[in-house]
Design a protein around this motif. Structure first.
Motif, PDB file in Angstrom:
ATOM      1  N   ALA A  78     -11.932  -4.082  69.518  1.00 42.56           N
ATOM      2  CA  ALA A  78     -11.881  -2.629  69.401  1.00 42.56           C
ATOM      3  C   ALA A  78     -12.953  -2.124  68.451  1.00 42.56           C
ATOM      4  CB  ALA A  78     -10.494  -2.193  68.939  1.00 42.56           C
ATOM      5  N   LEU A  79     -13.082  -2.763  67.293  1.00 45.23           N
ATOM      6  CA  LEU A  79     -14.088  -2.338  66.326  1.00 45.23           C
ATOM      7  C   LEU A  79     -15.498  -2.485  66.897  1.00 45.23           C
ATOM      8  CD1 LEU A  79     -12.568  -3.937  63.095  1.00 45.23           C
ATOM      9  CD2 LEU A  79     -12.598  -1.504  63.684  1.00 45.23           C
ATOM     10  N   VAL A  80     -15.775  -3.614  67.525  1.00 40.66           N
ATOM     11  CA  VAL A  80     -17.106  -3.861  68.066  1.00 40.66           C
ATOM     12  C   VAL A  80     -17.431  -2.877  69.198  1.00 40.66           C
ATOM     13  CG1 VAL A  80     -18.478  -5.518  69.402  1.00 40.66           C
ATOM     14  CG2 VAL A  80     -17.284  -6.250  67.328  1.00 40.66           C
ATOM     15  N   CYS A  81     -16.471  -2.642  70.091  1.00 40.31           N
ATOM     16  CA  CYS A  81     -16.717  -1.701  71.189  1.00 40.31           C
ATOM     17  C   CYS A  81     -17.024  -0.308  70.662  1.00 40.31           C
ATOM     18  CB  CYS A  81     -15.512  -1.657  72.121  1.00 40.31           C
ATOM     19  SG  CYS A  81     -15.290  -3.144  73.126  1.00 40.31           S
ATOM     20  N   ALA A  82     -16.278   0.132  69.657  1.00 39.17           N
ATOM     21  CA  ALA A  82     -16.503   1.463  69.101  1.00 39.17           C
ATOM     22  C   ALA A  82     -17.830   1.532  68.352  1.00 39.17           C
ATOM     23  CB  ALA A  82     -15.350   1.835  68.175  1.00 39.17           C
ATOM     24  N   LEU A  83     -18.142   0.514  67.564  1.00 38.58           N
ATOM     25  CA  LEU A  83     -19.360   0.535  66.760  1.00 38.58           C
ATOM     26  C   LEU A  83     -20.616   0.429  67.616  1.00 38.58           C
ATOM     27  CD1 LEU A  83     -18.124  -1.800  63.890  1.00 38.58           C
ATOM     28  CD2 LEU A  83     -18.572   0.666  63.707  1.00 38.58           C
ATOM     29  N   ARG A  84     -20.539  -0.283  68.734  1.00 38.68           N
ATOM     30  CA  ARG A  84     -21.712  -0.442  69.595  1.00 38.68           C
ATOM     31  C   ARG A  84     -21.894   0.709  70.582  1.00 38.68           C
ATOM     32  NH1 ARG A  84     -23.561  -6.201  70.713  1.00 38.68           N
ATOM     33  NH2 ARG A  84     -24.040  -5.361  72.789  1.00 38.68           N
ATOM     34  N   ASN A  85     -20.907   1.604  70.654  1.00 36.93           N
ATOM     35  CA  ASN A  85     -20.968   2.691  71.635  1.00 36.93           C
ATOM     36  C   ASN A  85     -20.647   4.033  70.987  1.00 36.93           C
ATOM     37  OD1 ASN A  85     -21.240   1.314  74.497  1.00 36.93           O
ATOM     38  ND2 ASN A  85     -19.797   0.070  73.315  1.00 36.93           N
ATOM     39  N   PRO A  86     -21.521   4.517  70.124  1.00 37.43           N
ATOM     40  CA  PRO A  86     -21.258   5.814  69.486  1.00 37.43           C
ATOM     41  C   PRO A  86     -21.035   6.909  70.525  1.00 37.43           C
ATOM     42  CG  PRO A  86     -23.131   4.715  68.448  1.00 37.43           C
ATOM     43  CD  PRO A  86     -22.794   3.920  69.677  1.00 37.43           C
ATOM     44  N   GLY A  87     -19.977   7.671  70.314  1.00 37.89           N
ATOM     45  CA  GLY A  87     -19.670   8.774  71.208  1.00 37.89           C
ATOM     46  C   GLY A  87     -18.739   8.442  72.350  1.00 37.89           C
ATOM     47  N   GLN A  88     -18.513   7.160  72.615  1.00 42.31           N
ATOM     48  CA  GLN A  88     -17.644   6.797  73.743  1.00 42.31           C
ATOM     49  C   GLN A  88     -16.172   6.958  73.392  1.00 42.31           C
ATOM     50  OE1 GLN A  88     -18.859   3.432  76.025  1.00 42.31           O
ATOM     51  NE2 GLN A  88     -16.825   2.975  76.805  1.00 42.31           N
ATOM     52  N   ALA A 135     -24.495  -9.211  66.252  1.00 42.01           N
ATOM     53  CA  ALA A 135     -24.275  -8.016  67.081  1.00 42.01           C
ATOM     54  C   ALA A 135     -22.842  -7.912  67.563  1.00 42.01           C
ATOM     55  CB  ALA A 135     -25.212  -8.032  68.282  1.00 42.01           C
ATOM     56  N   TRP A 136     -22.037  -8.969  67.322  1.00 38.82           N
ATOM     57  CA  TRP A 136     -20.633  -8.984  67.746  1.00 38.82           C
ATOM     58  C   TRP A 136     -19.685  -9.106  66.551  1.00 38.82           C
ATOM     59  CZ3 TRP A 136     -20.538  -7.667  72.662  1.00 38.82           C
ATOM     60  CH2 TRP A 136     -21.643  -7.968  73.464  1.00 38.82           C
ATOM     61  N   ASP A 137     -20.151  -8.740  65.380  1.00 36.87           N
ATOM     62  CA  ASP A 137     -19.386  -8.845  64.140  1.00 36.87           C
ATOM     63  C   ASP A 137     -19.273  -7.451  63.540  1.00 36.87           C
ATOM     64  OD1 ASP A 137     -18.890  -9.082  61.269  1.00 36.87           O
ATOM     65  OD2 ASP A 137     -19.234 -11.222  61.483  1.00 36.87           O
ATOM     66  N   ALA A 138     -18.052  -6.925  63.436  1.00 29.00           N
ATOM     67  CA  ALA A 138     -17.865  -5.545  62.968  1.00 29.00           C
ATOM     68  C   ALA A 138     -18.423  -5.337  61.570  1.00 29.00           C
ATOM     69  CB  ALA A 138     -16.379  -5.183  63.011  1.00 29.00           C
ATOM     70  N   SER A 139     -18.208  -6.290  60.688  1.00 24.77           N
ATOM     71  CA  SER A 139     -18.704  -6.132  59.319  1.00 24.77           C
ATOM     72  C   SER A 139     -20.226  -6.081  59.297  1.00 24.77           C
ATOM     73  CB  SER A 139     -18.192  -7.275  58.439  1.00 24.77           C
ATOM     74  OG  SER A 139     -16.781  -7.243  58.343  1.00 24.77           O
ATOM     75  N   GLU A 140     -20.874  -6.921  60.088  1.00 24.48           N
ATOM     76  CA  GLU A 140     -22.334  -6.920  60.156  1.00 24.48           C
ATOM     77  C   GLU A 140     -22.858  -5.647  60.827  1.00 24.48           C
ATOM     78  OE1 GLU A 140     -24.309  -8.990  58.705  1.00 24.48           O
ATOM     79  OE2 GLU A 140     -22.720 -10.337  58.003  1.00 24.48           O
ATOM     80  N   LEU A 141     -22.178  -5.168  61.857  1.00 23.41           N
ATOM     81  CA  LEU A 141     -22.603  -3.943  62.529  1.00 23.41           C
ATOM     82  C   LEU A 141     -22.541  -2.748  61.586  1.00 23.41           C
ATOM     83  CD1 LEU A 141     -20.863  -4.441  65.988  1.00 23.41           C
ATOM     84  CD2 LEU A 141     -23.323  -4.280  65.602  1.00 23.41           C
ATOM     85  N   ILE A 142     -21.479  -2.666  60.805  1.00 23.47           N
ATOM     86  CA  ILE A 142     -21.366  -1.566  59.846  1.00 23.47           C
ATOM     87  C   ILE A 142     -22.438  -1.681  58.774  1.00 23.47           C
ATOM     88  CG2 ILE A 142     -19.909  -0.672  57.983  1.00 23.47           C
ATOM     89  CD1 ILE A 142     -17.520  -1.170  59.859  1.00 23.47           C
ATOM     90  N   ARG A 143     -22.669  -2.878  58.296  1.00 23.25           N
ATOM     91  CA  ARG A 143     -23.682  -3.087  57.270  1.00 23.25           C
ATOM     92  C   ARG A 143     -25.064  -2.652  57.765  1.00 23.25           C
ATOM     93  NH1 ARG A 143     -22.196  -7.772  56.212  1.00 23.25           N
ATOM     94  NH2 ARG A 143     -20.927  -7.247  54.386  1.00 23.25           N
ATOM     95  N   GLU A 144     -25.348  -2.903  59.041  1.00 26.34           N
ATOM     96  CA  GLU A 144     -26.680  -2.604  59.575  1.00 26.34           C
ATOM     97  C   GLU A 144     -26.803  -1.185  60.121  1.00 26.34           C
ATOM     98  OE1 GLU A 144     -29.924  -4.420  62.791  1.00 26.34           O
ATOM     99  OE2 GLU A 144     -28.064  -5.505  62.335  1.00 26.34           O
ATOM    100  N   HIS A 145     -25.730  -0.684  60.754  1.00 27.21           N
ATOM    101  CA  HIS A 145     -25.855   0.585  61.465  1.00 27.21           C
ATOM    102  C   HIS A 145     -24.915   1.678  60.968  1.00 27.21           C
ATOM    103  CE1 HIS A 145     -28.382  -1.459  64.374  1.00 27.21           C
ATOM    104  NE2 HIS A 145     -27.433  -2.366  64.577  1.00 27.21           N
ATOM    105  N   ALA A 168     -21.855   0.918  53.109  1.00 26.29           N
ATOM    106  CA  ALA A 168     -22.488   1.793  54.111  1.00 26.29           C
ATOM    107  C   ALA A 168     -21.978   3.225  54.059  1.00 26.29           C
ATOM    108  CB  ALA A 168     -22.259   1.214  55.510  1.00 26.29           C
ATOM    109  N   GLY A 169     -20.991   3.493  53.216  1.00 29.27           N
ATOM    110  CA  GLY A 169     -20.433   4.838  53.131  1.00 29.27           C
ATOM    111  C   GLY A 169     -19.595   5.217  54.334  1.00 29.27           C
ATOM    112  N   VAL A 170     -18.966   4.230  54.973  1.00 26.53           N
ATOM    113  CA  VAL A 170     -18.127   4.477  56.149  1.00 26.53           C
ATOM    114  C   VAL A 170     -16.677   4.602  55.699  1.00 26.53           C
ATOM    115  CG1 VAL A 170     -17.271   3.499  58.310  1.00 26.53           C
ATOM    116  CG2 VAL A 170     -19.692   3.283  57.711  1.00 26.53           C
ATOM    117  N   PRO A 171     -15.991   5.698  56.041  1.00 26.62           N
ATOM    118  CA  PRO A 171     -14.590   5.842  55.631  1.00 26.62           C
ATOM    119  C   PRO A 171     -13.697   4.785  56.288  1.00 26.62           C
ATOM    120  CG  PRO A 171     -15.525   7.957  56.299  1.00 26.62           C
ATOM    121  CD  PRO A 171     -16.495   6.897  56.726  1.00 26.62           C
ATOM    122  N   LEU A 172     -12.964   4.071  55.446  1.00 24.90           N
ATOM    123  CA  LEU A 172     -12.040   3.043  55.915  1.00 24.90           C
ATOM    124  C   LEU A 172     -10.700   3.238  55.233  1.00 24.90           C
ATOM    125  CD1 LEU A 172     -11.183   0.264  57.165  1.00 24.90           C
ATOM    126  CD2 LEU A 172     -12.184  -0.808  55.115  1.00 24.90           C
TER     127      LEU A 172
END
Length: 282
Positions: A157-167, A203-213, A247-251
């Motif tokens: 769920a986290l990866v799908c949401a993080l890789r698809n902004p707006g979906q 590219a399939w790790d939520a923590s890494e995706l947030i750190r990068e994007h 990354a300043g992402v609300p959690l």
């Protein structure tokens, strides 16, 4: 069966709506698949939003629908729930059924690049592209989607949401595998599906995706403190917490004393998650 056809294989009346199971031919996975949907009573007169639920290791489409106790709240809120399976089925690849944490029931919601898995194990494309298009064509949905899941499915769920902004309007997770590149479950699955280069795993790790994007969505995560997989280092919510902070992402990470990894945990807090998603889906 044509890839754009749905075969209804079971239905049950539930809280004034319908729990249904459908079979279809997946072109992406090159096999027949079954998924479940709960349509609330409102779907009989109007199109409704949908929450996607991704389940964890060894599960099918049935576990959440039968154990989570989500139908009543979904009926109240007018939200459909869609529960895909957790891997391709019926492909019978060598060694596919030998382990609970790799192969059947353990697709990890990635697109495999390594043979023989890449011929079928493309669960990411299945849950983010093929199945949404199919249900959008055949079911009374209004095109607004949220996503959640548990354990491997929380990772998905986290990866799908993080890789698809707006979906998706919102994302949440129960005890997600939050940093799979740094745990045994993830390393085993990713090396098998994606190869031995850890650079291909991030590219399939939520923590890494947030750190990068970063993320345009805030995250809601529940984690049971009595979860044996937490103690074993498989889940690593602390890595997700650090990545979001940097990354300043609300959690919102709620640590729940006494709760384990089971569906008793999910059933206790699923209403909170459904209301969280319903507010965003409006």
């Amino acid at each position: 069966m044509p890839s754009d056809a749905l075969e209804l294989i079971a239905e049950n009346r539930s809280f004034g709506g319908w729990h249904r199971r459908y079979r279809h031919r997946s072109a992406v996975l090159d096999c027949e698949m079954i998924f479940a949907v709960y349509l609330p009573p409102q779907a009989e007169s109007t199109r409704v939003p949908a929450l996607w639920w991704l389940s964890g290791l060894t599960c099918t489409d049935e576990n959440f629908m039968q154990k989570a106790g989500a139908h009543g709240v979904a009926a109240e809120l007018g939200v459909a729930i869609i529960a895909p399976d957790t891997s391709p089925r019926g492909t019978d690849l060598p060694g596919e059924h030998d382990r609970y944490d790799f192969g059947s029931g353990a697709g990890f919601y990635v697109n495999a690049t390594q043979a023989p898995w890449n011929a079928h194990y493309r669960m990411y494309d299945y849950v983010t592209e093929e199945l949404p298009a199919l249900v959008g064509e055949h079911l009374p949905l209004n095109g607004r989607h949220a996503i959640s899941g548990h354990s491997m499915g929380g990772h998905g769920a986290l990866v799908c949401a993080l890789r698809n902004p707006g979906q998706y309007t919102s994302v949440s997770a129960f005890a997600p595998i939050a940093n799979p590149t740094q745990c045994a479950w993830g390393q085993k699955a990713f090396s098998g599906y994606l190869g031995d280069d850890p650079a291909a795993w991030t590219a399939w790790d939520a923590s890494e995706l947030i750190r990068e994007h970063g993320s345009e969505l805030s995250l809601l995560v529940d984690q049971g403190e009595a979860d044996n997989f937490l103690a074993d280092g498989q889940l690593r919510p602390e890595a997700l917490e650090t990545a979001c902070r940097e990354a300043g992402v609300p959690l919102t990470l709620r640590r729940q004393p006494g709760y384990d990894h089971s569906y008793f945990f999910i059933a206790t807090f699923i209403a909170d998650h459904l209301r969280h998603h319903a507010a965003a889906l409006r």
